[in-house]
Design an enzyme around this catalytic site. Structure first.
Site, short mmCIF file in Angstrom:
data_model
loop_
_atom_site.label_atom_id
_atom_site.label_comp_id
_atom_site.label_asym_id
_atom_site.label_seq_id
_atom_site.Cartn_x
_atom_site.Cartn_y
_atom_site.Cartn_z
N TYR A 111 0.86 -1.23 0.17
CA TYR A 111 -0.14 0.17 0.09
C TYR A 111 0.82 1.18 0.01
O TYR A 111 2.07 1.08 0.24
CB TYR A 111 -0.90 0.02 1.07
CG TYR A 111 -0.39 0.06 2.45
CD1 TYR A 111 0.12 0.99 3.21
CD2 TYR A 111 -0.16 -1.59 3.05
CE1 TYR A 111 0.82 0.83 4.56
CE2 TYR A 111 0.59 -1.73 4.24
CZ TYR A 111 0.71 -0.30 5.16
OH TYR A 111 1.21 -0.57 6.37
N HIS A 121 5.83 -0.26 1.48
CA HIS A 121 5.70 0.75 0.72
C HIS A 121 6.83 0.65 -0.59
O HIS A 121 7.91 0.58 -0.02
CB HIS A 121 5.93 2.31 1.35
CG HIS A 121 5.16 2.31 2.47
ND1 HIS A 121 3.88 2.14 2.69
CD2 HIS A 121 5.58 2.68 4.00
CE1 HIS A 121 3.62 2.22 4.05
NE2 HIS A 121 4.68 2.70 4.68
#
Ligand SMILES: *[C@@H]1O[C@H](CO)[C@@H](O)[C@H](O)[C@H]1NC(C)=O
Ligand SMILES: *[C@@H]1O[C@H](CO)[C@@H](O)[C@H](O)[C@H]1NC(C)=O
Ligand SMILES: *[C@@H]1O[C@H](CO)[C@@H](O)[C@H](O)[C@H]1NC(C)=O
Ligand SMILES: *[C@@H]1O[C@H](CO)[C@@H](O)[C@H](O)[C@H]1NC(C)=O
Length: 308
Positions: A236, A284
């Site tokens: 994400y 990330h």
């Protein structure tokens, strides 16, 4: 050079630079298309990349009337371990919107038709930058997590209209700052609700957080940033990256400060002494995010201030 780049990436990921923004949906809907933007420099209709990626019909922040689909909810739910279903989520939101403003509110801009925003990350490259006045001059100043202003005014400014945070970030807010809550799990939402209910064990966000200025990240926005902007790279998006993209949604002009490493490749915060140069980007896609931010700056979609 390589080390420097790794630092940059790490910074992005680790500092969770991201943050977000809020928009009143009324304010949001009235956002100008490039043709009616009155800034000196507006997003261009010829900006092919922007037009392909920016979808302003996705609301960055939830309102009482946001129509989140179960699909969107399930994408978000899979980032965490909780078993709560969509109905539980909606019921929790309903309770929350009885307390906080049913629609996020955005300030008026100094110049009608031109809302300028400063997105301020926490990179050490702000040190000695003297960007303070420039940051404070923007209509909206969004800071991320705990990034302090006191004692750093010359370099980071003193105004904070919005502060992006999540429960673990332990930020301090004053009564006039919008709390922009990034929820990564249902517990975050429960925590927020608990903090506004008296007589529960929920720890207050901070005794002065103004409930009329609370905004909550829309899980559908997170999904959109992950899929549309990052091509599903990583698990994400980082807080810093989502904050920047939300600024593209609510502002007519976006200036970005305090992202990336400093000249030496130090990947630390402006308010801390560097402890280690080893950073990990975790879930990330930090490298990809930073490269994209750079490209947006090169193409003049945003202004990126990298310190000296
Ligand atoms: C923008 O998002 C809306 C809502 O998800 C969707 O219906 C629409 O197709 C999207 N537009 C583009 C150009 O992708
Ligand atoms: C914060 O602002 C709200 C509304 O503007 C007000 O009701 C509240 O009393 C203020 N709290 C403090 C501690 O000043
Ligand atoms: C950055 O790293 C270099 C080399 O490790 C060090 O000498 C310098 O003091 C660091 N700068 C800051 C601001 O921490
Ligand atoms: C930057 O501009 C180039 C050339 O027009 C384009 O191919 C690229 O997709 C753009 N990238 C971004 C991030 O705006």
């Amino acid at each position: 050079m390589r080390v420097q780049f790794k630092m940059l990436i790490a910074l992005l990921a680790v500092t969770t630079i991201g943050v977000f923004l809020t928009a009143s949906y009324s304010g949001w809907i009235e956002l100008k298309m490039p043709s009616s933007c009155r800034c000196e420099k507006c997003f261009s209709e010829e900006d092919v990349f922007l037009n392909q990626h920016l979808n302003r019909s996705i609301e960055p922040f939830l309102s009482a009337t946001t129509k989140l689909t179960e699909d969107e909810y399930n994408w978000w739910r899979h980032l965490q371990r909780n078993r709560h279903n969509f109905n539980y989520f909606k019921a929790t939101l309903d309770k929350l919107f009885k307390i906080i403003s049913p629609t996020p509110v955005l300030e008026k801009s100094k110049t009608e038709g031109c809302r300028t925003c400063a997105v301020v990350g926490n990179s050490v490259n702000l040190k000695g930058s003297r960007y303070g006045p420039l940051i404070d001059f923007q209509d909206i100043v969004i800071r991320i997590n705990q990034g302090p202003t006191k004692g750093f005014e010359e370099d980071v400014g003193s105004r904070t209209t919005h502060r992006v945070m999540y429960p673990e970030s332990g930020s301090v807010l004053d009564n006039s700052t919008h709390l922009v809550m990034f929820i990564f799990k249902i517990r975050d939402l429960e925590w927020l609700l608990g903090s506004f209910l008296t007589g529960t064990s929920g720890k207050p966000v901070n005794p002065r957080a103004n409930k009329d200025l609370v905004m909550v990240l829309n899980p559908a926005f997170m999904k959109y940033v992950h899929q549309k902007w990052l091509g599903k790279k990583g698990k994400y998006p980082s807080t810093g990256f989502m904050t920047l993209i939300s600024a593209l949604h609510i502002c007519d002009e976006v200036s970005v400060f305090g992202y990336g490493a400093d000249d030496d490749g130090n990947w630390s915060h402006y308010f801390e002494t560097l402890k280690s140069k080893n950073f990990k980007t975790g879930p990330h896609p930090g490298k990809h995010e930073y490269a994209l931010i750079h490209e947006l700056a090169q193409n003049k979609t945003i202004r990126l201030y990298k310190g000296w």
